[in-house]
Scaffold this motif. Sequence first.
Motif, PDB file in Angstrom:
ATOM      1  N   CYS A 135       0.890  -1.166   0.000  1.00 15.24           N
ATOM      2  CA  CYS A 135       0.000   0.000   0.000  1.00 15.24           C
ATOM      3  C   CYS A 135       0.917   1.201   0.000  1.00 15.24           C
ATOM      4  N   THR A 136       1.117   1.812  -1.184  1.00 15.67           N
ATOM      5  CA  THR A 136       2.098   2.905  -1.260  1.00 15.67           C
ATOM      6  C   THR A 136       1.620   4.157  -0.528  1.00 15.67           C
ATOM      7  N   LEU A 137       0.291   4.337  -0.398  1.00 15.79           N
ATOM      8  CA  LEU A 137      -0.235   5.591   0.166  1.00 15.79           C
ATOM      9  C   LEU A 137      -0.386   5.551   1.685  1.00 15.79           C
ATOM     10  N   CYS A 138      -0.615   4.367   2.251  1.00 18.25           N
ATOM     11  CA  CYS A 138      -0.740   4.295   3.719  1.00 18.25           C
ATOM     12  C   CYS A 138      -0.322   2.910   4.184  1.00 18.25           C
ATOM     13  N   SER A 139      -1.281   2.075   4.606  1.00 19.53           N
ATOM     14  CA  SER A 139      -0.890   0.777   5.163  1.00 19.53           C
ATOM     15  C   SER A 139      -2.011  -0.236   4.996  1.00 19.53           C
ATOM     16  N   ARG A 159       7.190   0.672   1.031  1.00 17.15           N
ATOM     17  CA  ARG A 159       6.137   1.290   0.208  1.00 17.15           C
ATOM     18  C   ARG A 159       6.737   2.005  -0.995  1.00 17.15           C
ATOM     19  N   ALA A 160       7.892   2.646  -0.804  1.00 19.09           N
ATOM     20  CA  ALA A 160       8.523   3.390  -1.895  1.00 19.09           C
ATOM     21  C   ALA A 160       9.081   2.443  -2.960  1.00 19.09           C
ATOM     22  N   ASP A 187      -0.888  -2.662  -5.682  1.00 19.30           N
ATOM     23  CA  ASP A 187      -0.888  -1.494  -4.797  1.00 19.30           C
ATOM     24  C   ASP A 187      -2.319  -1.313  -4.276  1.00 19.30           C
ATOM     25  N   SER A 188      -2.521  -1.565  -2.975  1.00 17.15           N
ATOM     26  CA  SER A 188      -3.871  -1.542  -2.376  1.00 17.15           C
ATOM     27  C   SER A 188      -4.316  -0.111  -2.131  1.00 17.15           C
ATOM     28  N   THR A 189      -4.765   0.560  -3.194  1.00 18.38           N
ATOM     29  CA  THR A 189      -5.128   1.969  -3.044  1.00 18.38           C
ATOM     30  C   THR A 189      -6.604   2.178  -2.727  1.00 18.38           C
TER      31      THR A 189
ATOM     32  N   HIS B   5       3.061  11.217   2.147  1.00 17.58           N
ATOM     33  CA  HIS B   5       2.605   9.824   2.220  1.00 17.58           C
ATOM     34  C   HIS B   5       2.747   9.100   0.886  1.00 17.58           C
ATOM     35  N   VAL B   7       4.636   7.845  -1.453  1.00 15.98           N
ATOM     36  CA  VAL B   7       6.070   7.558  -1.603  1.00 15.98           C
ATOM     37  C   VAL B   7       6.398   6.590  -2.733  1.00 15.98           C
ATOM     38  N   GLY B   8       5.387   6.049  -3.426  1.00 14.01           N
ATOM     39  CA  GLY B   8       5.649   5.004  -4.430  1.00 14.01           C
ATOM     40  C   GLY B   8       6.670   5.446  -5.468  1.00 14.01           C
ATOM     41  N   GLY B   9       7.772   4.715  -5.593  1.00 10.77           N
ATOM     42  CA  GLY B   9       8.796   5.020  -6.586  1.00 10.77           C
ATOM     43  C   GLY B   9       9.957   5.846  -6.077  1.00 10.77           C
ATOM     44  N   MET B  10       9.875   6.367  -4.840  1.00  8.00           N
ATOM     45  CA  MET B  10      10.976   7.183  -4.303  1.00  8.00           C
ATOM     46  C   MET B  10      12.213   6.347  -4.032  1.00  8.00           C
ATOM     47  N   ARG B 136      -6.942   9.082  -3.895  1.00  7.69           N
ATOM     48  CA  ARG B 136      -6.263   7.792  -3.797  1.00  7.69           C
ATOM     49  C   ARG B 136      -5.558   7.454  -5.104  1.00  7.69           C
ATOM     50  N   TYR B 140       2.542   8.282  -9.115  1.00  5.52           N
ATOM     51  CA  TYR B 140       3.303   7.530 -10.119  1.00  5.52           C
ATOM     52  C   TYR B 140       2.446   6.954 -11.246  1.00  5.52           C
ATOM     53  N   TYR B 194      -0.426  -3.333 -10.494  1.00  8.08           N
ATOM     54  CA  TYR B 194      -1.887  -3.212 -10.447  1.00  8.08           C
ATOM     55  C   TYR B 194      -2.242  -2.149  -9.409  1.00  8.08           C
ATOM     56  N   ASP B 196      -5.659   0.063  -7.759  1.00  8.71           N
ATOM     57  CA  ASP B 196      -7.120   0.165  -7.693  1.00  8.71           C
ATOM     58  C   ASP B 196      -7.544   1.620  -7.886  1.00  8.71           C
TER      59      ASP B 196
END
Lengths: 231, 206
Positions: A135-139, A159-160, A187-189, B5, B7-10, B136, B140, B194, B196
Amino acid sequence: MTEDKVSRREFLAKTSLAASTAVAAAATATGQVGAQEVEEYAQSDYSVRAKALVSVLTKKNLIDPTEIDEVIEFYETRVGPHIGARLVARSWVDPEFRERLLSDANAAATELGIERRRDLVAVANTPQVHNLVVCTLCSCYPWFILGLPPTWYKDAPYRARAVIDPRGVLKEFGTELDEGVEVRVWDSTAEVRYIVIPVRPQGTDGMTEGQLQALVTRDSMIGAERLKSPV
Amino acid sequence: MNGMHDVGGMGGFTLPVRDPDEPPFKYEWEALVFAANQAFHGPWPVDRRRFAIESMPPDLYLSTSYFGRWLWRFEKLLVEDGLATEEELRNPDGPMSPAADFQPFVRDAVDHTIPPKFRVGDDVLVKNEHPTGHTRVPRYVRGRRGTIHLDHGVYDLPDTVAHGLDPKPQHCYAVIFRASELWGARANPRDWIYVDLWDDYLLADS
């Protein structure tokens, strides 16, 4: 944590060390303390604030303090990876259940009597495909079948990197994938939660479903590791 | 918002060592903060709570532990909604004012007959939007092309729910992206991501 309810109340009753924050700031500013002490000061600050929070909520009748104990007991003792392991082990011994699990994990969980608090999707690892959940945005994490997530899952480094370098993450976590393996990162967004169905380890042919459940690790159901043969 | 928050890809972070025996809570205060969060049936939908953490100053976000962020959020929302004051939280043995009235947040059942805008297999383009409120859509995937892989069904839209607006229930999908579409030449051709995403985040890619 092993403290019982009485010691939790004692913990709450210990009165505030309100000066700790100021002490920590002053000591850090003068360079008198090391990282270990800074961490301890930070923890005492969190601890003071957490107790104050619960105290204020209780005094204002915004929470029922007995519910605090119930919630902690539930998450420390009742939910955990043993629930997800039941889904995995059943899928290993019952090919038709596996099909139902992969096409409708909600119905499959209900079938095993698992209390479902979220919509669930199950994705299967094979020798040629490896799935990894993040979950890249939280948890976001399937609490109701795996318990609370581990710290590494909630913190920024995993996450990064999981989405941009999943093979590197897996390698550092001890799993080196063959170049030909396809990697699928989830990625569980949103509101759906994912569970990875790991590959059944070799050398487990004669095992009972219960023995198989005991082989299934939390991290294998996140996709962070592959299960090793027990023999 | 484009907060810390996302952070994906950093790069630059160091992965920790996994501890297979890690307890749910490392410190007693973490259990208290978590349980208070569960035991308080407050006026905040999960997306408002997420937005509070997303609003943390980036340096504070990165230097605060996971449950430390929960604690910071709880204090912030209580004060914002007039349920407690900063003085009360600093001095819980002092005088307490009554909390402001509130309605506990209850999620309405969604209408599952709402039709989807897309079908499995449709190619889509993620809108390149950078809202100042809650969303949400990770940065990226903004402006990137993917394909509808799975229709999860109808869910409220986080972007509006977080701010107490019309929940705009709509379909949410697992959208599949080639790793190279997101990360360019460094990507492994056998990697897929993937994500959502809701109808409102997507455009048809014809």
